[in-house]
Design an enzyme around this catalytic site. Structure first.
Site, PDB file in Angstrom:
ATOM      1  N   HIS A   1      -5.600  -2.172   4.817  1.00  0.00           N
ATOM      2  CA  HIS A   1      -5.624  -1.026   3.913  1.00  0.00           C
ATOM      3  C   HIS A   1      -4.909  -1.364   2.609  1.00  0.00           C
ATOM      4  O   HIS A   1      -3.933  -2.100   2.590  1.00  0.00           O
ATOM      5  CB  HIS A   1      -5.070   0.247   4.530  1.00  0.00           C
ATOM      6  CG  HIS A   1      -3.696   0.153   5.135  1.00  0.00           C
ATOM      7  ND1 HIS A   1      -3.146  -1.005   5.613  1.00  0.00           N
ATOM      8  CD2 HIS A   1      -2.759   1.107   5.342  1.00  0.00           C
ATOM      9  CE1 HIS A   1      -1.950  -0.759   6.088  1.00  0.00           C
ATOM     10  NE2 HIS A   1      -1.673   0.509   5.932  1.00  0.00           N
TER      11      HIS A   1
ATOM     12  N   HIS B   1       1.764   0.189  14.815  1.00  0.00           N
ATOM     13  CA  HIS B   1       0.758   1.220  14.582  1.00  0.00           C
ATOM     14  C   HIS B   1      -0.492   0.888  15.400  1.00  0.00           C
ATOM     15  O   HIS B   1      -0.845  -0.285  15.547  1.00  0.00           O
ATOM     16  CB  HIS B   1       0.325   1.246  13.108  1.00  0.00           C
ATOM     17  CG  HIS B   1       1.374   1.722  12.156  1.00  0.00           C
ATOM     18  ND1 HIS B   1       2.061   2.907  12.309  1.00  0.00           N
ATOM     19  CD2 HIS B   1       1.843   1.184  11.013  1.00  0.00           C
ATOM     20  CE1 HIS B   1       2.896   3.068  11.297  1.00  0.00           C
ATOM     21  NE2 HIS B   1       2.797   2.029  10.497  1.00  0.00           N
TER      22      HIS B   1
ATOM     23  N   HIS C   1       4.644   7.342   2.409  1.00  0.00           N
ATOM     24  CA  HIS C   1       5.481   6.152   2.278  1.00  0.00           C
ATOM     25  C   HIS C   1       4.883   5.132   1.320  1.00  0.00           C
ATOM     26  O   HIS C   1       3.685   5.117   1.074  1.00  0.00           O
ATOM     27  CB  HIS C   1       5.755   5.494   3.642  1.00  0.00           C
ATOM     28  CG  HIS C   1       4.549   4.898   4.320  1.00  0.00           C
ATOM     29  ND1 HIS C   1       3.862   5.545   5.309  1.00  0.00           N
ATOM     30  CD2 HIS C   1       3.928   3.702   4.168  1.00  0.00           C
ATOM     31  CE1 HIS C   1       2.868   4.776   5.744  1.00  0.00           C
ATOM     32  NE2 HIS C   1       2.876   3.642   5.055  1.00  0.00           N
TER      33      HIS C   1
ATOM     34  N   TYR D   1       9.814   2.391   9.741  1.00  0.00           N
ATOM     35  CA  TYR D   1       9.891   3.411   8.689  1.00  0.00           C
ATOM     36  C   TYR D   1      11.351   3.800   8.470  1.00  0.00           C
ATOM     37  O   TYR D   1      12.084   4.040   9.433  1.00  0.00           O
ATOM     38  CB  TYR D   1       9.168   4.692   9.117  1.00  0.00           C
ATOM     39  CG  TYR D   1       7.666   4.719   9.045  1.00  0.00           C
ATOM     40  CD1 TYR D   1       6.929   3.863   8.242  1.00  0.00           C
ATOM     41  CD2 TYR D   1       6.970   5.678   9.779  1.00  0.00           C
ATOM     42  CE1 TYR D   1       5.534   3.946   8.186  1.00  0.00           C
ATOM     43  CE2 TYR D   1       5.581   5.775   9.726  1.00  0.00           C
ATOM     44  CZ  TYR D   1       4.870   4.902   8.929  1.00  0.00           C
ATOM     45  OH  TYR D   1       3.509   5.009   8.883  1.00  0.00           O
TER      46      TYR D   1
ATOM     47  N   HIS E   1       0.854  -1.192   0.000  1.00  0.00           N
ATOM     48  CA  HIS E   1       0.000   0.000   0.000  1.00  0.00           C
ATOM     49  C   HIS E   1       0.883   1.233   0.000  1.00  0.00           C
ATOM     50  O   HIS E   1       2.104   1.132   0.172  1.00  0.00           O
ATOM     51  CB  HIS E   1      -0.907   0.030   1.247  1.00  0.00           C
ATOM     52  CG  HIS E   1      -0.146   0.166   2.536  1.00  0.00           C
ATOM     53  ND1 HIS E   1       0.284  -0.921   3.265  1.00  0.00           N
ATOM     54  CD2 HIS E   1       0.296   1.261   3.224  1.00  0.00           C
ATOM     55  CE1 HIS E   1       0.944  -0.512   4.338  1.00  0.00           C
ATOM     56  NE2 HIS E   1       0.970   0.823   4.348  1.00  0.00           N
TER      57      HIS E   1
ATOM     58  N   GLU F   1       8.318   1.684   4.107  1.00  0.00           N
ATOM     59  CA  GLU F   1       7.877   0.944   5.293  1.00  0.00           C
ATOM     60  C   GLU F   1       7.965  -0.539   4.979  1.00  0.00           C
ATOM     61  O   GLU F   1       7.653  -0.956   3.863  1.00  0.00           O
ATOM     62  CB  GLU F   1       6.420   1.286   5.632  1.00  0.00           C
ATOM     63  CG  GLU F   1       5.830   0.400   6.741  1.00  0.00           C
ATOM     64  CD  GLU F   1       4.366   0.712   7.076  1.00  0.00           C
ATOM     65  OE1 GLU F   1       3.524   0.723   6.145  1.00  0.00           O
ATOM     66  OE2 GLU F   1       4.063   0.920   8.259  1.00  0.00           O
TER      67      GLU F   1
HETATM   68 FE   LIG Z   1       1.836   1.958   5.948  1.00  0.00          FE
END
Ligand SMILES: [Fe+2]
Ligand code: FES
Lengths: 125, 307
Positions: B199, B246, B214, B255, B153, B265
């Site tokens: 996501h 997260h 990112h 990151y 993503h 990431e």
């Molecule tokens: Fe991410």
């Protein structure tokens, strides 16, 4: 006075970096970029972002001294800026003692890859 | 409602120095270099991806993202969505077959946040790298670096995320999986999925258009994330934050930056989403925990260091 990186410096030299208003001073090896040299000296006068010439956080003006530079994002450093000694600290390497001043930009509003006229590949800057 | 968009297909990134960038994406992340073209672009993919490529690097005078493309189930879906994008008010451009080597025609469109997106349905399928799909072994033995398995993503920053999120939900059939709302109910962040993943793309409200936060790549385990952190130190790669977790999506993450300043990431784990799931909501005053679950405070870089 600056030149693009032509060749690796043959041996490490150490230079004094002073900030214009005298609020900070640190030493920098000629083999690491100026931003990382500042971090290694535990100073924080220049903003730290990507350390790769892309984000603009470490924008400074070199008031005096020699350095070599690697490619810097045009989103943050125009050709005119570069000619005036405005650079990204993470993309320059000291070649003499330097006097610098932070010159951050709040936002990169002045530059977007051209895309309003056409979305085509040729238009992507 | 599903509209025929399947998954993230490819992302084209601008880099300041191609050979440095290849060392990052191929040798450190462990993506497979699959091709180069006469424009000098380099094509890569994660080893589990069946299509020919998912990452394209282009040398340019700025860093950032040129576009990100999503793969659709078939050409009919692309044609249908193309019409709907035009009706929705997007500026649409047809990119001919072969402009990216091994990829069929693409439909490129703009968005309120200033990002360029694409949809396409046809791309050469070279199969999972070195293992294929016939009696496949567990993994290829000659992987390098972090052994990233796939492009997963991207997180994009721009103004009017409400507009781009509406476009993705209404036209492209993405679901809103997670969001950050401020006290007035304004959405500051939206995490969208078109699959079961937590996501497939995410947006955060920001005044500058077209920004990349990112590009993210999937690893199997937390141990792999720690090993990625070791490799980041071994190679003196610019670190941002992590390893950590997260709050949003609950992925375990690190990151770091490519040599042109684009944030990368790698992450493992995370939540899943079905179409009947209500969006998960984080309050803006919990943003620190939502982004960095252990530190519980944002670092300044998260909101301002973009390409
Ligand atoms: Fe991410
Ligand atoms: S820290 Fe990002 S350009 Fe220097």
């Amino acid at each position: 006075m600056n030149s693009h990186m032509a060749s690796q410096a043959t041996k490490a030299e150490t230079y004094q970096i002073s900030v214009h208003d005298g609020e900070a001073q640190f030493t920098a090896s000629s083999t690491v970029n100026l931003l990382v040299a500042m971090e290694q000296a535990r100073e924080s006068v220049i903003g730290v972002g990507c350390r790769g010439g892309g984000c603009g956080k470490c924008r400074i003006r070199v008031l005096d001294g020699d350095y070599e530079s690697k490619r810097m994002s045009r989103a943050w450093i125009s050709e005119e800026d570069e000619a005036e000694g405005i650079v990204l600290a993470c993309r320059i390497f000291a070649r003499s003692d330097l006097c610098i001043r932070p010159e951050p930009l709040p936002l990169a509003t002045g530059y977007q890859p051209a895309r309003s006229v056409s979305l085509s590949q040729a238009e992507l800057k | 409602m599903k509209k025929g968009v399947m998954r993230p297909g490819h992302i084209q990134l601008r880099v300041l120095d191609m050979e440095e960038a290849v060392a990052h994406y191929r040798d450190l992340l462990g993506l497979i270099e699959v091709d180069r073209d006469d424009q000098g672009r380099v094509y890569l993919k994660g080893w589990t991806e069946v299509d020919k490529f998912s990452v394209v690097l282009r040398e340019a005078d700025s860093a950032g993202m040129d576009f990100v493309g999503y793969k659709c189930v078939n050409e009919g879906a692309v044609e249908q969505l193309r019409q709907e994008l035009i009706e929705y008010g997007c500026k649409v451009e047809d990119i001919p077959e072969g402009e990216l080597k091994g990829c069929g025609r693409r439909v490129r469109f703009d968005s309120p946040t200033g990002h360029l997106f694409e949809i396409f349905a046809t791309k050469e399928q070279t199969g999972k790298w070195e293992v294929g799909n016939h009696n496949p072994e567990a993994w290829p033995r000659n992987l390098t670096g972090m052994k990233a398995t796939r492009f997963d993503h991207c997180l994009l920053y721009g103004p009017n995320i409400a507009g781009t999120i509406d476009l993705f939900r209404e036209v492209l059939g993405f679901d809103l999986a997670e969001q950050v709302l401020d006290g007035e109910g304004t959405r500051l962040a939206g995490f969208l999925t078109v699959s079961m993943k937590a996501h497939d793309v995410a947006f955060i409200e920001h005044p500058e258009p077209g920004k990349l936060h990112h590009a993210s790549f999937f690893l199997e385990t937390w141990e792999d994330v720690l090993r990625a952190a070791d490799l980041i130190s071994m190679t003196d790669t610019s670190i941002d934050i992590g390893p950590t977790r997260h709050g949003l999506t609950h992925g375990k993450t690190i990151y770091f930056f490519d040599p042109s300043g684009n944030r990368s990431e790698v992450f493992a784990g995370g939540d899943y989403h079905y179409p009947d799931h209500e969006p998960v909501t984080w309050d803006a005053d919990k943003l620190g925990k939502a982004i960095f679950y252990h530190d519980r405070v944002l670092n300044e870089r998260f909101l301002t260091v973009l390409t």
